[in-house]
Design an enzyme around this catalytic site. Structure first.
Site, PDB file in Angstrom:
ATOM      1  N   ASP A   5      -6.151  -3.274  -2.526  1.00 49.31           N
ATOM      2  CA  ASP A   5      -5.043  -2.972  -1.675  1.00 49.31           C
ATOM      3  C   ASP A   5      -4.317  -4.320  -1.018  1.00 49.31           C
ATOM      4  O   ASP A   5      -5.048  -5.160  -0.416  1.00 49.31           O
ATOM      5  CB  ASP A   5      -5.678  -2.357  -0.416  1.00 49.31           C
ATOM      6  CG  ASP A   5      -4.636  -1.512   0.371  1.00 49.31           C
ATOM      7  OD1 ASP A   5      -3.697  -2.301   0.998  1.00 49.31           O
ATOM      8  OD2 ASP A   5      -4.481  -0.300   0.729  1.00 49.31           O
TER       9      ASP A   5
ATOM     10  N   SER B 171       0.837  -1.275   0.040  1.00 49.13           N
ATOM     11  CA  SER B 171      -0.019  -0.024  -0.060  1.00 49.13           C
ATOM     12  C   SER B 171       0.850   1.240   0.041  1.00 49.13           C
ATOM     13  O   SER B 171       1.603   1.383  -0.962  1.00 49.13           O
ATOM     14  CB  SER B 171      -0.943  -0.220   1.238  1.00 49.13           C
ATOM     15  OG  SER B 171      -1.983   0.929   0.970  1.00 49.13           O
TER      16      SER B 171
END
Length: 300
Positions: free
Chosen positions: A181, A37
Protein backbone atom coordinates in the site's frame (compact mmCIF):
# COMPACT_ATOMS: atom_id res chain seq x y z
CA UNK A 1 -1.49 23.02 -14.39
CA UNK A 2 -4.34 21.80 -12.20
CA UNK A 3 -4.16 18.48 -10.34
CA UNK A 4 -6.56 16.26 -8.43
CA UNK A 5 -5.07 14.34 -5.49
CA UNK A 6 -7.04 11.65 -3.63
CA UNK A 7 -5.67 10.14 -0.44
CA UNK A 8 -5.89 6.58 0.77
CA UNK A 9 -8.81 5.52 2.90
CA UNK A 10 -10.27 2.14 1.91
CA UNK A 11 -14.06 2.15 1.66
CA UNK A 12 -14.06 5.88 2.50
CA UNK A 13 -12.97 6.43 -1.10
CA UNK A 14 -16.68 6.59 -1.92
CA UNK A 15 -16.73 10.03 -0.26
CA UNK A 16 -13.83 11.12 -2.48
CA UNK A 17 -15.74 9.91 -5.51
CA UNK A 18 -18.64 12.20 -4.63
CA UNK A 19 -16.33 15.18 -4.15
CA UNK A 20 -14.60 14.49 -7.47
CA UNK A 21 -17.93 14.11 -9.25
CA UNK A 22 -19.00 17.59 -8.18
CA UNK A 23 -15.64 19.12 -9.11
CA UNK A 24 -15.60 17.52 -12.55
CA UNK A 25 -19.23 18.39 -13.28
CA UNK A 26 -18.47 22.02 -12.49
CA UNK A 27 -15.92 22.49 -15.23
CA UNK A 28 -12.76 21.70 -13.27
CA UNK A 29 -10.21 20.47 -15.78
CA UNK A 30 -7.27 18.45 -14.53
CA UNK A 31 -4.05 17.57 -16.34
CA UNK A 32 -2.70 15.46 -13.49
CA UNK A 33 -4.43 12.84 -11.33
CA UNK A 34 -2.59 11.40 -8.32
CA UNK A 35 -3.99 8.71 -6.06
CA UNK A 36 -2.91 6.56 -3.15
CA UNK A 37 -4.53 3.24 -2.29
CA UNK A 38 -8.29 3.71 -2.74
CA UNK A 39 -7.52 6.93 -4.61
CA UNK A 40 -5.64 4.92 -7.23
CA UNK A 41 -8.82 2.95 -7.97
CA UNK A 42 -10.75 6.13 -8.66
CA UNK A 43 -8.39 8.30 -10.68
CA UNK A 44 -8.24 6.37 -14.02
CA UNK A 45 -12.02 6.53 -14.35
CA UNK A 46 -12.16 10.15 -13.18
CA UNK A 47 -9.50 11.07 -15.74
CA UNK A 48 -11.66 9.47 -18.45
CA UNK A 49 -14.73 11.32 -17.17
CA UNK A 50 -16.55 8.04 -16.54
CA UNK A 51 -18.38 9.28 -13.45
CA UNK A 52 -21.46 7.09 -13.67
CA UNK A 53 -19.35 4.01 -14.33
CA UNK A 54 -16.96 4.45 -11.42
CA UNK A 55 -19.83 5.38 -9.09
CA UNK A 56 -21.61 2.14 -9.95
CA UNK A 57 -18.40 0.10 -9.67
CA UNK A 58 -17.23 1.67 -6.45
CA UNK A 59 -20.48 1.72 -4.52
CA UNK A 60 -21.10 -1.94 -5.32
CA UNK A 61 -17.80 -3.26 -4.00
CA UNK A 62 -18.19 -6.03 -1.44
CA UNK A 63 -15.74 -7.94 0.72
CA UNK A 64 -16.03 -10.89 -1.69
CA UNK A 65 -14.83 -8.72 -4.58
CA UNK A 66 -11.73 -7.69 -2.64
CA UNK A 67 -10.62 -10.80 -0.71
CA UNK A 68 -10.13 -14.36 -1.86
CA UNK A 69 -8.88 -15.07 1.67
CA UNK A 70 -10.71 -12.72 4.02
CA UNK A 71 -9.02 -12.28 7.44
CA UNK A 72 -12.09 -10.55 8.87
CA UNK A 73 -15.52 -11.55 10.07
CA UNK A 74 -17.96 -8.64 10.00
CA UNK A 75 -20.88 -8.81 12.42
CA UNK A 76 -23.75 -6.52 13.32
CA UNK A 77 -23.68 -5.34 16.93
CA UNK A 78 -26.48 -2.94 17.94
CA UNK A 79 -26.80 -1.86 14.32
CA UNK A 80 -23.06 -1.24 13.96
CA UNK A 81 -20.54 -3.22 11.89
CA UNK A 82 -17.94 -4.82 14.14
CA UNK A 83 -14.88 -6.75 13.04
CA UNK A 84 -13.28 -9.83 14.53
CA UNK A 85 -10.59 -12.19 13.30
CA UNK A 86 -11.44 -15.04 10.94
CA UNK A 87 -9.38 -17.62 12.81
CA UNK A 88 -9.81 -20.34 10.19
CA UNK A 89 -8.51 -18.20 7.31
CA UNK A 90 -5.66 -16.70 9.31
CA UNK A 91 -4.49 -20.11 10.55
CA UNK A 92 -4.78 -21.41 6.98
CA UNK A 93 -2.47 -18.62 5.83
CA UNK A 94 0.10 -19.57 8.45
CA UNK A 95 -0.08 -23.24 7.48
CA UNK A 96 0.49 -22.27 3.84
CA UNK A 97 3.55 -20.27 4.85
CA UNK A 98 2.06 -16.98 3.66
CA UNK A 99 3.27 -13.66 5.03
CA UNK A 100 -0.12 -11.95 5.26
CA UNK A 101 -3.35 -12.65 7.12
CA UNK A 102 -5.42 -12.37 3.94
CA UNK A 103 -5.18 -12.37 0.14
CA UNK A 104 -6.70 -9.83 -2.26
CA UNK A 105 -6.18 -11.31 -5.73
CA UNK A 106 -9.89 -10.91 -6.45
CA UNK A 107 -9.38 -7.15 -6.29
CA UNK A 108 -6.76 -7.42 -9.06
CA UNK A 109 -9.30 -9.24 -11.23
CA UNK A 110 -11.96 -6.65 -10.38
CA UNK A 111 -9.62 -3.84 -11.45
CA UNK A 112 -9.02 -5.46 -14.84
CA UNK A 113 -12.74 -6.07 -15.32
CA UNK A 114 -13.62 -2.49 -14.42
CA UNK A 115 -10.78 -0.67 -16.23
CA UNK A 116 -10.53 -2.07 -19.76
CA UNK A 117 -7.50 -2.13 -22.02
CA UNK A 118 -9.21 0.17 -24.53
CA UNK A 119 -9.84 2.70 -21.74
CA UNK A 120 -6.19 2.40 -20.74
CA UNK A 121 -5.06 3.03 -24.33
CA UNK A 122 -7.34 6.06 -24.63
CA UNK A 123 -6.06 7.53 -21.39
CA UNK A 124 -2.41 6.83 -22.16
CA UNK A 125 -2.76 8.55 -25.55
CA UNK A 126 -4.26 11.66 -23.94
CA UNK A 127 -2.35 14.61 -22.50
CA UNK A 128 -3.48 13.70 -18.97
CA UNK A 129 -1.17 11.94 -16.57
CA UNK A 130 -2.43 9.39 -14.04
CA UNK A 131 -0.04 8.49 -11.23
CA UNK A 132 -0.46 5.93 -8.44
CA UNK A 133 1.53 5.66 -5.22
CA UNK A 134 3.14 2.44 -4.00
CA UNK A 135 5.49 1.55 -1.15
CA UNK A 136 8.69 -0.33 -1.90
CA UNK A 137 8.98 -2.28 1.35
CA UNK A 138 12.38 -3.74 0.50
CA UNK A 139 13.92 -0.31 0.03
CA UNK A 140 11.72 1.47 2.58
CA UNK A 141 10.68 4.20 0.15
CA UNK A 142 7.79 5.58 -1.83
CA UNK A 143 7.50 5.16 -5.61
CA UNK A 144 5.16 6.88 -8.05
CA UNK A 145 3.96 4.98 -11.12
CA UNK A 146 2.71 6.94 -14.15
CA UNK A 147 0.40 5.43 -16.73
CA UNK A 148 2.79 6.77 -19.39
CA UNK A 149 5.52 4.31 -18.36
CA UNK A 150 3.73 0.96 -18.33
CA UNK A 151 1.70 -1.53 -20.28
CA UNK A 152 -1.95 -2.18 -19.44
CA UNK A 153 -1.25 -5.26 -17.32
CA UNK A 154 1.64 -3.59 -15.48
CA UNK A 155 -0.37 -0.49 -14.65
CA UNK A 156 -3.29 -2.59 -13.35
CA UNK A 157 -0.74 -4.34 -11.13
CA UNK A 158 0.44 -1.01 -9.71
CA UNK A 159 -3.12 0.13 -9.02
CA UNK A 160 -3.73 -3.13 -7.18
CA UNK A 161 -0.45 -2.93 -5.26
CA UNK A 162 -1.25 0.64 -4.20
CA UNK A 163 -4.39 -0.72 -2.47
CA UNK A 164 -2.86 -3.71 -0.72
CA UNK A 165 -3.09 -2.87 2.98
CA UNK A 166 -0.48 -5.23 4.40
CA UNK A 167 -0.60 -7.48 6.44
CA UNK A 168 -4.34 -7.88 5.80
CA UNK A 169 -4.03 -7.99 2.00
CA UNK A 170 -1.54 -9.42 -0.51
CA UNK A 171 2.13 -8.54 -0.66
CA UNK A 172 3.64 -8.47 -4.16
CA UNK A 173 7.19 -8.99 -5.40
CA UNK A 174 8.36 -7.17 -8.51
CA UNK A 175 11.94 -7.27 -9.77
CA UNK A 176 13.24 -8.54 -6.46
CA UNK A 177 11.42 -6.00 -4.28
CA UNK A 178 8.33 -6.44 -2.10
CA UNK A 179 5.57 -3.85 -2.53
CA UNK A 180 2.45 -2.81 -0.67
CA UNK A 181 0.00 0.00 0.00
CA UNK A 182 1.25 3.45 -1.01
CA UNK A 183 -0.32 4.93 2.11
CA UNK A 184 2.51 3.61 4.28
CA UNK A 185 4.87 6.19 2.76
CA UNK A 186 2.73 8.80 0.99
CA UNK A 187 -0.93 8.85 2.00
CA UNK A 188 -1.64 12.32 0.56
CA UNK A 189 0.83 12.91 -2.32
CA UNK A 190 0.54 16.71 -2.50
CA UNK A 191 4.30 17.19 -2.65
CA UNK A 192 4.63 14.89 -5.67
CA UNK A 193 1.88 16.79 -7.52
CA UNK A 194 3.83 20.02 -7.01
CA UNK A 195 7.07 18.42 -8.17
CA UNK A 196 5.27 17.31 -11.34
CA UNK A 197 4.31 20.91 -12.08
CA UNK A 198 0.88 21.46 -10.53
CA UNK A 199 0.03 25.11 -9.81
CA UNK A 200 -3.40 24.47 -8.30
CA UNK A 201 -4.39 21.27 -6.54
CA UNK A 202 -7.73 19.95 -5.30
CA UNK A 203 -6.91 17.50 -2.50
CA UNK A 204 -9.42 15.03 -1.05
CA UNK A 205 -8.27 13.82 2.37
CA UNK A 206 -10.32 10.92 3.68
CA UNK A 207 -10.15 11.86 7.33
CA UNK A 208 -11.60 14.60 9.50
CA UNK A 209 -9.40 17.68 9.87
CA UNK A 210 -9.49 17.73 13.68
CA UNK A 211 -10.32 14.68 15.74
CA UNK A 212 -11.49 15.54 19.26
CA UNK A 213 -13.08 12.17 20.03
CA UNK A 214 -11.40 9.44 22.03
CA UNK A 215 -10.84 6.34 19.91
CA UNK A 216 -12.20 3.02 21.18
CA UNK A 217 -9.26 0.61 21.13
CA UNK A 218 -9.73 -3.00 20.04
CA UNK A 219 -10.34 -5.68 22.65
CA UNK A 220 -8.34 -8.40 20.92
CA UNK A 221 -4.84 -8.40 19.34
CA UNK A 222 -6.22 -8.42 15.79
CA UNK A 223 -8.51 -5.41 16.17
CA UNK A 224 -5.78 -3.69 18.20
CA UNK A 225 -3.46 -4.09 15.21
CA UNK A 226 -6.07 -2.45 12.95
CA UNK A 227 -6.26 0.46 15.40
CA UNK A 228 -2.47 0.73 15.54
CA UNK A 229 -2.13 0.86 11.76
CA UNK A 230 -4.86 3.48 11.67
CA UNK A 231 -2.93 5.61 14.15
CA UNK A 232 0.27 5.31 12.12
CA UNK A 233 -1.50 6.27 8.89
CA UNK A 234 -3.08 9.27 10.62
CA UNK A 235 0.44 10.48 11.40
CA UNK A 236 1.57 9.90 7.79
CA UNK A 237 -1.44 11.92 6.61
CA UNK A 238 -0.65 14.84 8.92
CA UNK A 239 3.00 14.79 7.82
CA UNK A 240 2.05 14.74 4.12
CA UNK A 241 -0.34 17.67 4.53
CA UNK A 242 2.19 19.75 6.49
CA UNK A 243 4.93 19.13 3.91
CA UNK A 244 2.45 19.78 1.11
CA UNK A 245 1.37 23.10 2.59
CA UNK A 246 4.96 24.22 3.14
CA UNK A 247 5.94 23.30 -0.41
CA UNK A 248 2.83 24.98 -1.80
CA UNK A 249 3.64 28.21 0.06
CA UNK A 250 7.21 28.12 -1.23
CA UNK A 251 6.17 27.42 -4.84
CA UNK A 252 3.09 29.69 -4.77
CA UNK A 253 0.75 26.74 -5.44
CA UNK A 254 -2.94 27.03 -4.55
CA UNK A 255 -4.30 24.19 -2.40
CA UNK A 256 -7.99 23.40 -2.02
CA UNK A 257 -8.40 20.84 0.76
CA UNK A 258 -11.50 18.67 1.13
CA UNK A 259 -11.60 16.75 4.42
CA UNK A 260 -14.46 14.51 5.50
CA UNK A 261 -16.72 16.62 7.76
CA UNK A 262 -17.41 13.65 10.07
CA UNK A 263 -15.80 10.36 11.01
CA UNK A 264 -17.11 7.93 8.41
CA UNK A 265 -15.94 4.60 9.86
CA UNK A 266 -13.58 3.04 12.38
CA UNK A 267 -12.50 0.33 9.93
CA UNK A 268 -12.09 1.33 6.29
CA UNK A 269 -11.55 -2.31 5.29
CA UNK A 270 -15.27 -2.97 5.73
CA UNK A 271 -16.97 -2.57 2.35
CA UNK A 272 -20.66 -1.98 2.97
CA UNK A 273 -22.56 -1.02 -0.19
CA UNK A 274 -25.26 0.94 1.60
CA UNK A 275 -22.74 3.01 3.56
CA UNK A 276 -20.60 3.65 0.50
CA UNK A 277 -23.55 4.91 -1.54
CA UNK A 278 -24.41 7.25 1.31
CA UNK A 279 -20.82 8.47 1.58
CA UNK A 280 -20.66 9.16 -2.17
CA UNK A 281 -23.73 11.40 -1.91
CA UNK A 282 -22.31 13.07 1.21
CA UNK A 283 -19.08 13.83 -0.64
CA UNK A 284 -20.98 15.42 -3.51
CA UNK A 285 -23.07 17.59 -1.19
CA UNK A 286 -20.04 18.56 0.88
CA UNK A 287 -18.08 19.73 -2.17
CA UNK A 288 -21.11 21.64 -3.43
CA UNK A 289 -21.67 23.41 -0.11
CA UNK A 290 -17.99 24.24 0.28
CA UNK A 291 -17.80 25.68 -3.24
CA UNK A 292 -20.89 27.80 -2.63
CA UNK A 293 -19.46 29.10 0.66
CA UNK A 294 -16.18 30.04 -1.05
CA UNK A 295 -18.13 31.88 -3.77
CA UNK A 296 -20.13 33.80 -1.18
CA UNK A 297 -16.97 34.83 0.67
CA UNK A 298 -15.39 36.08 -2.56
CA UNK A 299 -18.49 38.17 -3.33
CA UNK A 300 -18.26 39.79 0.12
Amino acid sequence: MRALVISGGGSKGAFAGGVAQYLLENKNRYSLFLGTSTGSLLIPHLALGNIDKIKSIYTNVTMDKVFDVNPFIVKKNDGMDTVSINHFNVILQFLRGRRTFGESHRLRKYIATSFTESEFDSLKASKKDVVVTVTNLSRNEVEYKSIKDFSYSEFCDWIWISCNYIPFMSITNKKGCDYGDGGFTSLVPIHEAIIRGATEIDVVILEIEKNNKVRVIGKNPFSLMVNLFGTLLDQVEKHDVIIGKLTANTKNVKLNLYYTPTKLTNNALIFNKRNMKRWWNQGYKYAKNKSQNISEIKEL
